[in-house]
Design an enzyme around this catalytic site. Structure first.
Site, short mmCIF file in Angstrom:
data_model
loop_
_atom_site.label_atom_id
_atom_site.label_comp_id
_atom_site.label_asym_id
_atom_site.label_seq_id
_atom_site.Cartn_x
_atom_site.Cartn_y
_atom_site.Cartn_z
N ASN A 104 -13.85 -6.63 62.66
CA ASN A 104 -14.98 -6.78 61.74
C ASN A 104 -15.62 -5.43 61.42
O ASN A 104 -15.99 -5.15 60.27
CB ASN A 104 -16.03 -7.71 62.34
CG ASN A 104 -15.63 -9.17 62.27
OD1 ASN A 104 -14.82 -9.55 61.42
ND2 ASN A 104 -16.17 -9.99 63.16
N ASP A 129 -9.90 -16.19 74.02
CA ASP A 129 -10.78 -15.23 73.38
C ASP A 129 -9.92 -14.12 72.78
O ASP A 129 -9.11 -13.48 73.50
CB ASP A 129 -11.77 -14.64 74.40
CG ASP A 129 -12.85 -13.82 73.72
OD1 ASP A 129 -13.95 -14.36 73.55
OD2 ASP A 129 -12.57 -12.67 73.35
N ASP A 173 -11.96 -13.01 59.13
CA ASP A 173 -11.68 -14.42 58.83
C ASP A 173 -10.18 -14.67 58.72
O ASP A 173 -9.68 -15.72 59.17
CB ASP A 173 -12.36 -14.82 57.52
CG ASP A 173 -13.88 -14.92 57.65
OD1 ASP A 173 -14.36 -14.91 58.81
OD2 ASP A 173 -14.57 -15.01 56.62
N GLU A 190 -14.85 -15.76 68.07
CA GLU A 190 -13.41 -15.61 68.33
C GLU A 190 -12.96 -16.45 69.53
O GLU A 190 -11.87 -16.22 70.07
CB GLU A 190 -13.08 -14.13 68.58
CG GLU A 190 -13.70 -13.52 69.85
CD GLU A 190 -15.09 -12.95 69.62
OE1 GLU A 190 -15.45 -12.00 70.33
OE2 GLU A 190 -15.80 -13.43 68.72
#
Length: 618
Positions: free
Chosen positions: A501, A493, A510, A536
């Site tokens: 973001n 993770d 991305d 993620e």
């Protein structure tokens, strides 16, 4: 003849191919509950030749080891005890069965083709892993052992069978003579030697038509059938290779091999085949000459490949000249026996034969041709001086398509030939349509495979997606349980990904995900399966890997992600990753519980500060 009774009788009389003493010892050891890698390694070390061959395979391109394997114990661990057992079995059969007792059996071509099939199917399963390459290698090497068994057990009778089968059905002759054919005997022998049912079911299906619902058995059967055609290509002479290659390229598309990639793949198989031949003393420069038609059956021909058979030299000269003037390519013979030989060698499309000849007359020639596969598509015209109904009925019963009364009218003969030509052209069109349908089916299969790939691939990272990950983990868990190997998973993770973001936008997110996926692929081993679960979160499936090795792998990935930050991005904080690790051995815990354990370890890291690796407690 009772097949089961005959098999045990032959086995007791030592008239069948059998494993060596060392191979038998290995087979017995692996079946015992107290078998260990060390005990198996000690047995293998007793035979330097077997040791060298196992090391060679463990380091071969088909096996795909990430680092060179120098110790035999490492090779045994990597291959697995069952695979080593099967490997020793196959090689011992090769070394023991080299005596040439059956005069009609080509031992050199048999072993060369068996080795080519073994190398080819190991390479094919190395690309798309339906079974382990080392197991498929053994199966390929032994997949036609029934032919060798018949040549060994009944050498004289089988030699006669081989000679009688020229142009006919060999397996039908085998069943009539021995109450078993070589494919059935192959499966009986391999079952007796303890090969897994998955391999045997796939081999049996590959002898037939490997189609049906998608499954491991069907897919492996298709790989075996494809590899068998590659093996045939390897041992064929140059002229027949040219005939085989177009269909081989078409088949290759179904296995994601097209154009230059297939050419490289085929070249690599031929190279490995020759290297293996040197290693286990099998000659690979043998070539089998196959009968090849001199014309393309789908070419729009101005005339026919035509054979004229008559014992009258004046008649032969006159008719052959006139038929050639009509645009046909004409061969001539003086009797039925020489005509039969020429038909076998050159495969004409149409035969015009006189009735009364010696030593074989036209009627016998027609019966012989219609009784074999060779004559099924031939168009036969009989020249006869008799117009009686009984004689003509006898001729049609023998298999003729048409007849011309002597003395021969050229005008009538050419009309009958044109009628035959129309029928032959219709047959060619039907064959072409069949080929077109097969080609369209192959193209459709490619499209379906691409759609399947898209359905199992994460578009952003190019990694397998969650759907693929869960299916593959279940398969790897089944394999690990079957062969007693460890299996580990890594749950990853990316730390503080939401802040990327929120601060930089989803485009930057991305970029970070794609960058992390590339580092994951670069640091995973060849045998590892790296996947994106979503968001993620990533998953790495590590087959044949215990917890200690999995922790080292996880730490290598974590360190790489921390060290190699994405360029041209001003991240709020350095990119790091938290990794939970869980392992399974002996079938416990199950595959779905493995993910839960790794996830629990991951969230403990999150609670303690992130950017770390942790092994789940069980």
């Amino acid at each position: 003849m009772n097949t089961e009774f005959s098999f045990h009788e032959l086995k007791a009389a030592d008239r069948l191919p059998s494993p060596s003493g060392l191979a038998l010892a290995i087979m017995r050891l692996v079946q015992r509950e107290d078998a260990t890698v060390k005990k198996l390694t000690d047995l293998v070390k007793a035979d330097p030749a077997l040791t060298a061959r196992i090391l060679s395979f463990a380091n071969s391109a088909a096996f795909g080891a990430r680092r060179p394997v120098a110790a035999i114990q490492d090779a045994v661990i990597m291959m697995g005890m069952q695979a080593v057992r099967n490997f020793a079995l196959g090689l011992s059969i090769v070394s023991r069965q080299r005596n040439e007792h059956c005069s009609g059996f080509d031992y050199g071509v048999y072993w060369a083709q068996a080795l080519a099939l073994a190398v080819a199917v190991a390479a094919v399963t190395g690309r798309e892993r339906t079974v382990a390459p080392e197991e498929s290698f053994t199966l390929g090497l032994l997949s036609d052992i029934g032919r060798l068994a018949l040549a060994t057990a009944w050498s004289d009778a089988y030699s006669e069978c081989l000679r009688a089968s020229q142009g006919g059905d060999l397996m039908q002759l085998e069943r009539e003579r021995f109450a078993v054919d070589h494919n059935e005997l192959t499966l009986i022998l391999l079952l007796d030697w303890g090969l897994p049912s998955l391999l045997l079911d796939s081999l049996k299906l590959s002898f037939e038509s490997p189609t049906g619902e998608s499954s491991r058995i069907v897919r492996f059967a298709q790989q075996l059938a494809f590899s068998r055609r590659i093996a045939r290509f390897c041992v064929a002479d140059d002229s027949y290779r040219a005939v085989l290659l177009p269909d081989l390229r078409q088949d290759a598309v179904l296995h994601a091999l097209e154009g230059e990639s297939f050419d490289r793949f085929l070249d690599e198989i031929c190279k490995q085949w020759q290297e293996w031949g040197k290693l286990i003393d099998i000659e690979t420069d043998v070539r089998m000459v196959f009968p090849v038609s001199r014309h393309d059956p789908f070419e729009a021909l101005p005339g026919l490949e035509l054979l004229l058979v008559d014992d009258d030299p004046m008649m032969l000269a006159r008719l052959s000249k006139q038929l050639a003037s009509a645009g046909h390519r004409v061969s001539t013979c003086r009797d039925g026996e020489s005509a039969l030989k020429l038909i076998i060698e050159n495969k004409p499309q149409l035969v015009i034969t006189d009735w009364r000849m010696k030593p074989m007359d036209g009627l016998t020639l027609c019966k012989t041709l219609r009784g074999s596969d060779l004559g099924k598509n031939l168009y036969l015209i009989m020249l006869t001086a008799s117009e009686s109904e009984d004689a003509l009925v006898e001729a049609f019963d023998a298999g003729i398509d048409d007849y011309v009364i002597k003395p021969v009218s050229l005008k009538v003969l050419l009309a009958r030939v044109r009628a035959g030509q129309r029928i032959l052209m219709l047959q060619q069109e039907l064959e072409k349509e069949k080929k077109d349908i097969e080609r369209y089916s192959a193209e459709l299969a490619v499209v379906n495979r691409r759609l399947e790939l898209m359905a199992n691939t994460d578009i952003l990272t190019g990694l397998p997606n969650r759907r693929y990950a869960l299916n593959r983990l279940e398969q790897e868990w089944d394999s690990a349980q079957r062969y007693g190997r460890p299996l580990s998973v890594l749950m990853l993770d990316l730390d503080y990904f939401k802040s990327i973001n929120d601060n930089l936008g989803h485009d930057a997110g991305d970029v970070v995900l794609a960058h992390a996926a590339n580092l994951l692929k670069a640091n995973a081993r060849t045998s590892d399966i790296a996947c994106r679960l979503g968001g993620e979160e990533f998953l790495v499936i590590a087959p044949n890997t215990d917890a200690k090795a999995a922790l080292l792998l996880a730490e290598r990935i974590r360190s790489s992600i921390q060290t190699e930050q994405p360029k041209d991005l001003a991240l709020p904080r350095p990119m790091t990753v938290s990794i939970g690790v869980a392992g399974s051995l002996g079938g416990k815990p199950r595959w779905n519980e493995l993910i839960k354990l790794a996830d629990q370890a991951l969230y403990k890291i999150k609670a303690e500060g992130r950017n770390a690796v942790r092994l789940a407690s069980q």
